[in-house]
Design a protein around this motif. Structure first.
Motif, short mmCIF file in Angstrom:
data_model
loop_
_atom_site.label_atom_id
_atom_site.label_comp_id
_atom_site.label_asym_id
_atom_site.label_seq_id
_atom_site.Cartn_x
_atom_site.Cartn_y
_atom_site.Cartn_z
N PHE A 21 0.83 -1.21 0.00
CA PHE A 21 0.00 0.00 0.00
C PHE A 21 0.86 1.26 0.00
CE2 PHE A 21 -3.71 -2.52 1.87
CZ PHE A 21 -4.41 -2.52 0.68
N ARG A 73 0.97 4.33 -2.67
CA ARG A 73 0.82 5.70 -2.22
C ARG A 73 1.99 6.57 -2.67
NH1 ARG A 73 -3.02 7.45 1.28
NH2 ARG A 73 -3.74 5.34 1.72
N ASP A 107 -5.05 -15.58 2.15
CA ASP A 107 -5.88 -15.50 0.95
C ASP A 107 -5.66 -14.21 0.16
OD1 ASP A 107 -8.31 -15.89 -0.76
OD2 ASP A 107 -9.05 -14.24 0.49
N ASN A 158 -11.83 -12.33 11.95
CA ASN A 158 -11.17 -11.39 12.84
C ASN A 158 -12.13 -10.71 13.81
OD1 ASN A 158 -10.39 -8.37 13.33
ND2 ASN A 158 -8.46 -9.49 13.12
N VAL A 193 -11.25 -12.23 0.91
CA VAL A 193 -10.86 -11.15 0.02
C VAL A 193 -11.07 -11.57 -1.43
CG1 VAL A 193 -8.98 -9.63 -0.67
CG2 VAL A 193 -9.19 -10.32 1.72
N LEU A 230 -11.95 -5.01 0.53
CA LEU A 230 -10.58 -5.05 0.06
C LEU A 230 -10.49 -5.76 -1.29
CD1 LEU A 230 -7.74 -4.19 0.95
CD2 LEU A 230 -7.44 -6.48 1.92
N LEU A 278 -11.61 -3.37 -3.87
CA LEU A 278 -10.57 -2.37 -4.16
C LEU A 278 -9.50 -2.94 -5.09
CD1 LEU A 278 -9.29 0.41 -3.63
CD2 LEU A 278 -8.04 -0.62 -1.72
N PHE A 279 -9.04 -4.14 -4.77
CA PHE A 279 -7.99 -4.74 -5.60
C PHE A 279 -8.48 -4.97 -7.03
CE2 PHE A 279 -5.85 -6.48 -1.59
CZ PHE A 279 -4.81 -5.59 -1.67
N HIS A 297 -8.30 -1.76 -8.86
CA HIS A 297 -6.92 -1.51 -9.30
C HIS A 297 -6.64 -2.29 -10.57
CE1 HIS A 297 -5.30 0.85 -6.08
NE2 HIS A 297 -5.60 -0.02 -5.15
N ASP A 312 -7.88 -2.67 10.80
CA ASP A 312 -6.70 -1.81 10.71
C ASP A 312 -6.31 -1.49 9.27
OD1 ASP A 312 -3.99 -0.73 11.44
OD2 ASP A 312 -3.34 -2.61 10.49
N MET A 313 -6.39 -2.47 8.39
CA MET A 313 -5.89 -2.25 7.04
C MET A 313 -6.73 -1.25 6.24
SD MET A 313 -6.84 -5.98 5.49
CE MET A 313 -8.50 -6.64 5.50
N GLN A 369 -7.53 1.77 6.88
CA GLN A 369 -6.95 3.11 6.86
C GLN A 369 -5.61 3.14 6.15
OE1 GLN A 369 -6.13 2.90 11.50
NE2 GLN A 369 -5.16 4.69 10.60
N VAL A 370 -5.02 1.98 5.95
CA VAL A 370 -3.73 1.91 5.29
C VAL A 370 -3.89 1.72 3.79
CG1 VAL A 370 -1.49 0.75 5.30
CG2 VAL A 370 -2.86 0.81 7.38
N ALA A 371 -5.00 1.11 3.41
CA ALA A 371 -5.22 0.80 1.99
C ALA A 371 -5.06 2.07 1.16
CB ALA A 371 -6.62 0.22 1.81
N PHE A 372 -4.75 1.87 -0.12
CA PHE A 372 -4.64 3.01 -1.02
C PHE A 372 -5.59 2.81 -2.19
CE2 PHE A 372 -2.92 5.15 -4.77
CZ PHE A 372 -2.92 6.45 -4.29
N PRO A 373 -6.58 3.65 -2.34
CA PRO A 373 -6.97 4.67 -1.38
C PRO A 373 -7.54 4.07 -0.11
CG PRO A 373 -8.64 4.45 -3.08
CD PRO A 373 -7.49 3.59 -3.51
N SER A 374 -7.45 4.81 0.97
CA SER A 374 -8.00 4.32 2.24
C SER A 374 -9.51 4.11 2.10
CB SER A 374 -7.69 5.30 3.36
OG SER A 374 -8.28 6.55 3.10
N GLU A 397 -10.83 8.00 1.89
CA GLU A 397 -10.66 8.36 0.48
C GLU A 397 -11.57 7.59 -0.48
OE1 GLU A 397 -5.85 9.17 1.21
OE2 GLU A 397 -6.54 7.37 0.19
#
Lengths: 342, 342
Positions: free
Chosen positions: A265, A269, A287, B83, B232, B261, B264-265, B268, B287-288, B290-295, B338
């Motif tokens: 990521f 970015r 996965d 999770n 995913v 997710l 999103l992939f 892309h 958690d991921m 907020q890290v993903a691009f775009p979040s 985002e």
DNA sequence: GCGCGGGATGGTAGCGCTACCAACAAAGCC
DNA sequence: GGCTTTGTTGGTAGCGCTACCATCCCGCGC
């Protein structure tokens, strides 16, 4: 003098209620339930009918007390939320769901002291078997395991000196294979990024180091680690640190897939091309690795299978035929994907 | 006639060994361990010394049998690897780690029948409390819970008719909030993508529907669901199905973050602009996100806190002061990111 | 016909602990 | 000083089940 029935027990039916209703002795009911083949057809049917009618369920505590053996598997893992252990635990549960065994799951929080404490607690129940993650028990824990008087399976790793049995794979070899793959693909300034750094991560790092040294590429500045628990966001941060430290970085072997995802990521970015500018390898092959864009190369590990195998071995040992190979190496597999396809 | 000691028990010290060594009655040892304030300082010290010297650990089975109450929390969740439940379970474990209570964790595999079976097994141990995920128990399960004779906490959701206590939030409101956010941001052809579709997902879908109907945007073809467990990769596939069905799709509310997710992939990979062409909202805020691009915009839920609160309520009920509010709504929070910032 | 082996069944005596009640000493009350 | 009260300690009798051994009955061989 004689009280009618259990003043404490909340009125649930007991084995003698069943015995009375079926017109047999209590011990015969006990046998019919545990070793049906030793009781005649007729009685078996009568007893079953009485059990059904009363809704009788044996009290596991009384059973454990009388037989000095609880039908419990003690399972100790360092984390409940780490998907890797969750998969192992799932394998254990699935393998035990049709058995009479219950599962007592403990969370050691990656702490040797907590492991000792839990082993103490678990041992006091005379469990049927113990499954513990890792091979780095403290001396006290090891002694507790040796004296547990039940089969013990250490899982996740293999090593030279099992307490009893082991199922896992070599993290060192995994780390080396991952690193060698990056080298083979033409990467040179390959970083190691690791969070938590528990003993297994340490061995992956050791594997990384061996591969790098062999290729004459080792440089301590390429290593970025932290004891902080792993997460995707942490992966991102560590990668930024690593890049700040070594701007010429052209590849990373990540401690695990969460970290790898964070790295990916951050590359998006920062508009860093993967795999051209930076190659990424993860560990465990969750996965999402194959779905990611670009898909991420990872070391596939067989967590669920480890759980299943551990139970199978323990069950065999309980049944009296301990497997002759006490250490089972389930191996791993390098999954080559786009993130290293230069 | 009198045997020297336990022929069965494997020679571990018992309470009478401790009593003899300390020169007191067995019952006094028992009290010193459970209610120290009722035993004089002097004896307490002597007993503690004897306990330490012998390495005495009370047998929980004998204890449970004699007191008709096991120091066990029964916990029932539909999945160990998801999770979301892992976080709840972690909260439960952390809250109980300093207490004498052990945890019995059961995996229902999203099956009402398995839940019944496990409730039967768990109930037979006379647990100190039961924590179960969800509010859609079968009638048989509900009866078992009502007759368990211990505090019961239903977690993850709130609803009108608790067996005893509840901690959670409204999935319907969560689904509605997520959808309303997409509408507000200008998306119109908003799809719902859902895997597993357990009762909680159904309610999120209901929330989606309410929001869409209110805005006059509802169209059944926008809904893509499957009973297959979430992942995913599944998110990616479902999104492709959805897009094939409705090429004008301009937004998706995903059942959970894994699905989001995957979406999103796939965007892309297919070079679909997020958030311009497609807006994405997840659920749970792992958690991921907020890290993903775009979040990725998501509905933050308080899983860990649910676990902690459930234990706190159960503990209070055990101690005799049941909280007056039996249903606790911990709410949720829309995290705007985002992926919906058109 | 008698003794004997073996399978089925039952009785007794715990497993290790705690609930319940009794006993007793010290302290407080009139 | 005799009484109750309070606090500390211990004895007894289980909790519900199973290990161990005894008993019984059937069929078998000689």
């Amino acid at each position: 003098m004689i009280k009618p029935r259990s003043r404490r027990g909340g009125g649930r039916p007991t084995i003698s209620d069943v015995a009375r209703k079926a017109g047999v002795g209590a011990i015969t009911v006990s046998r019919a339930l545990r070793e049906p083949e030793r009781v005649s057809q007729d009685l078996r049917r009568q007893i079953q009918a009485a059990v059904d009618e009363l809704g009788y369920v044996p009290d596991p505590n009384a059973r454990a007390l009388a037989s000095a053996r609880a039908e419990v598997f003690g399972v100790l893992v360092p984390s409940l939320t780490n998907n890797v252990f969750a998969e192992v635990v799932r394998g254990i549960y699935d393998s035990l769901s049709d058995s009479p065994f219950r599962i007592q799951l403990g969370n050691t929080h990656y702490s040797g002291l907590e492991e000792e404490r839990l082993l103490q607690v678990f041992g006091s129940q005379r469990p049927a078997a113990l499954i513990v993650a890792g091979i780095d028990q403290t001396p006290a824990s090891r002694k507790l395991l040796e004296n547990a008087g039940c089969p013990v399976v250490q899982v996740m790793e293999t090593g030279p000196d099992p307490v009893d049995m082991m199922v896992g794979f070599s993290h060192l070899d995994g780390g080396r294979t991952a690193t060698e793959h990056l080298i083979e693909m033409g990467y040179r300034r390959i970083g190691f990024i690791g969070a938590r750094m528990d003993p297994r991560s340490q061995r992956r790092l050791a594997g990384y180091r061996i591969a790098m040294e062999k290729a004459g590429l080792f440089d301590p500045r390429l290593i970025t680690t932290t004891p902080v628990p792993s997460s995707v966001s942490l992966g991102r941060e560590l990668f930024r640190d690593a890049l700040a430290k070594v701007p010429t970085l052209d590849g990373v072997f990540c401690n695990n897939d969460d970290i790898a995802l964070g790295v990916l990521f951050e590359c998006h970015r920062a508009a860093i091309d993967v795999p051209k500018t930076i190659g990424i390898v993860g560990f465990n092959d969750l996965d999402m690795m194959q779905v990611a864009f670009p898909s991420i190369t990872s070391i596939r590990t067989y967590r669920y299978e480890i759980g299943r195998r551990a139970v199978a071995m323990a069950l065999a040992a309980i049944a009296g035929d301990r497997p002759q190979e006490r250490v089972v190496d389930l191996g791993f597999e390098l999954k080559r994907r786009e993130s290293t396809a230069r």
